[in-house]
Design a protein around this motif. Structure first.
Motif, PDB file in Angstrom:
ATOM      1  N   ASN A   1       0.851  -1.186   0.000  1.00  0.00           N
ATOM      2  CA  ASN A   1       0.000   0.000   0.000  1.00  0.00           C
ATOM      3  C   ASN A   1       0.892   1.242   0.000  1.00  0.00           C
ATOM      4  O   ASN A   1       1.394   1.660   1.038  1.00  0.00           O
ATOM      5  N   HIS A   2       1.082   1.820  -1.190  1.00  0.00           N
ATOM      6  CA  HIS A   2       1.968   2.977  -1.353  1.00  0.00           C
ATOM      7  C   HIS A   2       1.232   4.150  -2.002  1.00  0.00           C
ATOM      8  O   HIS A   2       1.858   4.948  -2.700  1.00  0.00           O
ATOM      9  N   VAL A   3      -0.067   4.256  -1.782  1.00  0.00           N
ATOM     10  CA  VAL A   3      -0.872   5.257  -2.482  1.00  0.00           C
ATOM     11  C   VAL A   3      -0.340   6.669  -2.243  1.00  0.00           C
ATOM     12  O   VAL A   3      -0.083   7.414  -3.199  1.00  0.00           O
ATOM     13  N   GLU A   4      -0.164   7.052  -0.992  1.00  0.00           N
ATOM     14  CA  GLU A   4       0.267   8.432  -0.695  1.00  0.00           C
ATOM     15  C   GLU A   4       1.702   8.692  -1.138  1.00  0.00           C
ATOM     16  O   GLU A   4       1.991   9.725  -1.739  1.00  0.00           O
ATOM     17  N   ARG A   5       2.597   7.761  -0.865  1.00  0.00           N
ATOM     18  CA  ARG A   5       4.000   7.959  -1.246  1.00  0.00           C
ATOM     19  C   ARG A   5       4.166   7.957  -2.760  1.00  0.00           C
ATOM     20  O   ARG A   5       4.945   8.747  -3.305  1.00  0.00           O
ATOM     21  N   ALA A   6       3.426   7.082  -3.460  1.00  0.00           N
ATOM     22  CA  ALA A   6       3.496   7.051  -4.926  1.00  0.00           C
ATOM     23  C   ALA A   6       2.973   8.357  -5.506  1.00  0.00           C
ATOM     24  O   ALA A   6       3.538   8.889  -6.471  1.00  0.00           O
ATOM     25  N   ARG A   7       1.891   8.896  -4.920  1.00  0.00           N
ATOM     26  CA  ARG A   7       1.338  10.180  -5.367  1.00  0.00           C
ATOM     27  C   ARG A   7       2.396  11.284  -5.233  1.00  0.00           C
ATOM     28  O   ARG A   7       2.616  12.069  -6.152  1.00  0.00           O
ATOM     29  N   ASP A   8       3.065  11.331  -4.094  1.00  0.00           N
ATOM     30  CA  ASP A   8       4.098  12.351  -3.864  1.00  0.00           C
ATOM     31  C   ASP A   8       5.245  12.229  -4.871  1.00  0.00           C
ATOM     32  O   ASP A   8       5.715  13.231  -5.408  1.00  0.00           O
ATOM     33  N   ILE A   9       5.683  11.003  -5.135  1.00  0.00           N
ATOM     34  CA  ILE A   9       6.791  10.788  -6.073  1.00  0.00           C
ATOM     35  C   ILE A   9       6.388  11.183  -7.483  1.00  0.00           C
ATOM     36  O   ILE A   9       7.138  11.874  -8.189  1.00  0.00           O
ATOM     37  N   LEU A  10       5.194  10.776  -7.908  1.00  0.00           N
ATOM     38  CA  LEU A  10       4.744  11.107  -9.265  1.00  0.00           C
ATOM     39  C   LEU A  10       4.584  12.616  -9.442  1.00  0.00           C
ATOM     40  O   LEU A  10       4.956  13.167 -10.479  1.00  0.00           O
ATOM     41  N   GLU A  11       4.046  13.294  -8.439  1.00  0.00           N
ATOM     42  CA  GLU A  11       3.919  14.758  -8.525  1.00  0.00           C
ATOM     43  C   GLU A  11       5.291  15.413  -8.556  1.00  0.00           C
ATOM     44  O   GLU A  11       5.503  16.382  -9.279  1.00  0.00           O
ATOM     45  N   GLU A  12       6.230  14.871  -7.785  1.00  0.00           N
ATOM     46  CA  GLU A  12       7.597  15.396  -7.793  1.00  0.00           C
ATOM     47  C   GLU A  12       8.240  15.228  -9.173  1.00  0.00           C
ATOM     48  O   GLU A  12       9.024  16.077  -9.608  1.00  0.00           O
ATOM     49  N   LEU A  13       7.892  14.141  -9.868  1.00  0.00           N
ATOM     50  CA  LEU A  13       8.426  13.891 -11.207  1.00  0.00           C
ATOM     51  C   LEU A  13       7.699  14.681 -12.292  1.00  0.00           C
ATOM     52  O   LEU A  13       8.076  14.608 -13.460  1.00  0.00           O
ATOM     53  N   GLY A  14       6.665  15.413 -11.915  1.00  0.00           N
ATOM     54  CA  GLY A  14       5.994  16.283 -12.876  1.00  0.00           C
ATOM     55  C   GLY A  14       4.668  15.774 -13.415  1.00  0.00           C
ATOM     56  O   GLY A  14       4.094  16.394 -14.307  1.00  0.00           O
ATOM     57  N   TYR A  15       4.185  14.661 -12.904  1.00  0.00           N
ATOM     58  CA  TYR A  15       2.905  14.115 -13.369  1.00  0.00           C
ATOM     59  C   TYR A  15       1.749  14.722 -12.581  1.00  0.00           C
ATOM     60  O   TYR A  15       1.912  15.071 -11.414  1.00  0.00           O
TER      61      TYR A  15
END
Length: 101
Positions: free
Chosen positions: A84-98
């Protein structure tokens, strides 16, 4: 049949070295992240909504797996991450520009 590639550099008139194609293609898509439960009650994080070729998805999946320290795969144009990585994945993807919905 191969997906049509959008060439934003030819439209904008900016040099290729600026990498505007990659940045604009990230902003042009909205990703969704959800948690799913698999066999034996194991949680999976599913990232979907990609408009990119398989090689770019593979590179992004590798980056997510590395930064989240988990396993995963690409199935049916979705990235599946173990756990379960929903919040951390969201943060990483936003950091990468998505853009994430």
């Amino acid at each position: 049949m191969e997906k049509e590639h959008k060439d934003f550099t030819s439209i904008s008139g900016l040099p290729d070295e600026l990498g505007i194609d990659a940045d604009l293609s990230k902003v042009g898509q909205t990703l969704t992240i959800r948690k799913d439960t698999r066999r034996y009650g194991k949680p999976m994080t599913i990232v979907s909504g990609f408009e990119m070729d398989r090689a770019d998805m593979k590179e992004l999946a590798s980056e997510l797996k590395r930064r989240l320290a988990c396993g995963g795969t690409i199935l049916d144009d979705e990235i599946e991450l173990q756990g379960n990585h929903v919040e951390r994945a969201r943060d990483i993807l936003e950091e990468l520009g998505y853009r994430v919905a």
